[in-house]
Write a protein that holds these residues in place. Sequence first.
Motif, mmCIF file in Angstrom:
data_model
loop_
_atom_site.group_PDB
_atom_site.id
_atom_site.type_symbol
_atom_site.label_atom_id
_atom_site.label_comp_id
_atom_site.label_asym_id
_atom_site.label_seq_id
_atom_site.Cartn_x
_atom_site.Cartn_y
_atom_site.Cartn_z
ATOM 1 N N MET A 1 51.881 6.969 89.464
ATOM 2 C CA MET A 1 51.826 7.584 88.154
ATOM 3 C C MET A 1 52.393 6.628 87.104
ATOM 4 S SD MET A 1 52.468 11.528 87.333
ATOM 5 C CE MET A 1 54.153 11.783 86.881
ATOM 6 N N CYS A 24 47.278 21.075 79.810
ATOM 7 C CA CYS A 24 47.880 20.605 81.057
ATOM 8 C C CYS A 24 49.392 20.720 80.926
ATOM 9 C CB CYS A 24 47.459 19.165 81.368
ATOM 10 S SG CYS A 24 48.167 17.927 80.263
ATOM 11 N N GLN A 133 41.063 17.076 82.586
ATOM 12 C CA GLN A 133 41.484 16.607 83.910
ATOM 13 C C GLN A 133 40.995 15.180 84.155
ATOM 14 O OE1 GLN A 133 43.527 18.654 86.094
ATOM 15 N NE2 GLN A 133 43.894 16.557 86.768
ATOM 16 N N GLN A 134 39.766 14.871 83.742
ATOM 17 C CA GLN A 134 39.251 13.507 83.893
ATOM 18 C C GLN A 134 40.105 12.521 83.087
ATOM 19 O OE1 GLN A 134 35.143 14.046 82.705
ATOM 20 N NE2 GLN A 134 34.491 14.482 84.805
ATOM 21 N N ILE A 136 43.288 12.861 82.190
ATOM 22 C CA ILE A 136 44.594 12.751 82.843
ATOM 23 C C ILE A 136 44.486 11.842 84.061
ATOM 24 C CG2 ILE A 136 46.291 14.026 84.216
ATOM 25 C CD1 ILE A 136 45.611 16.470 82.412
ATOM 26 N N ASP A 137 43.473 12.083 84.890
ATOM 27 C CA ASP A 137 43.294 11.289 86.108
ATOM 28 C C ASP A 137 43.080 9.815 85.779
ATOM 29 O OD1 ASP A 137 43.579 13.659 87.500
ATOM 30 O OD2 ASP A 137 41.436 13.859 87.974
ATOM 31 N N LYS A 140 46.393 8.285 84.746
ATOM 32 C CA LYS A 140 47.267 8.106 85.909
ATOM 33 C C LYS A 140 46.811 6.945 86.791
ATOM 34 C CE LYS A 140 49.304 12.624 86.371
ATOM 35 N NZ LYS A 140 49.564 13.745 87.268
ATOM 36 N N SER A 141 45.502 6.758 86.933
ATOM 37 C CA SER A 141 45.014 5.704 87.825
ATOM 38 C C SER A 141 45.043 4.324 87.180
ATOM 39 C CB SER A 141 43.609 6.025 88.331
ATOM 40 O OG SER A 141 42.678 5.972 87.286
#
Length: 157
Positions: A1, A24, A133-134, A136-137, A140-141
């Motif tokens: 993260m 979120c 969500q996309q 956020i992901d 994070k990545s």
Amino acid sequence: MSGFRRGVRLGIDVGRARVGVARCDPDGMLAVPVETVQRNEESVNRLVQLAAEHEPLEFVVGLPVNMQGADTLSTTDAREFAAALGERTGIPVRMVDERLSTVTAHAALRSSGRSQKKSRSIVDQVAAVVLLQQAIDMEKSTGNPAGATISPDEEHA
């Protein structure tokens, strides 16, 4: 993260008839639906109220481009809506490519046994969840926020 900016985000799926809203948690673990706002002259006012309630770090607004990545009439509409939202709240607005978010939302609702007619009232919320969500992901990545922040000159266009 590594590199994830901690804070609540509100995901916004701007449509001509309705605006889907998702949020979120501060750690970006999960995006969840908030509500569907009818698209009218009061839409931005309602989002201002939701921002006061949820205190987001930023808005993540879907940028509806065509499959080739080119702008459409909906792209201009979403940018104008996002600019108005940023101007009214003073909260940063990040535009994120939302290709297929509504298609993904419809597919998810169908697979849960809901007909398209029964899903109409919540599909915009689900699309907002998908795009948030996309985003956020991706952050994070990669350690970098998804999309691009609206520049001040766009906000006053």
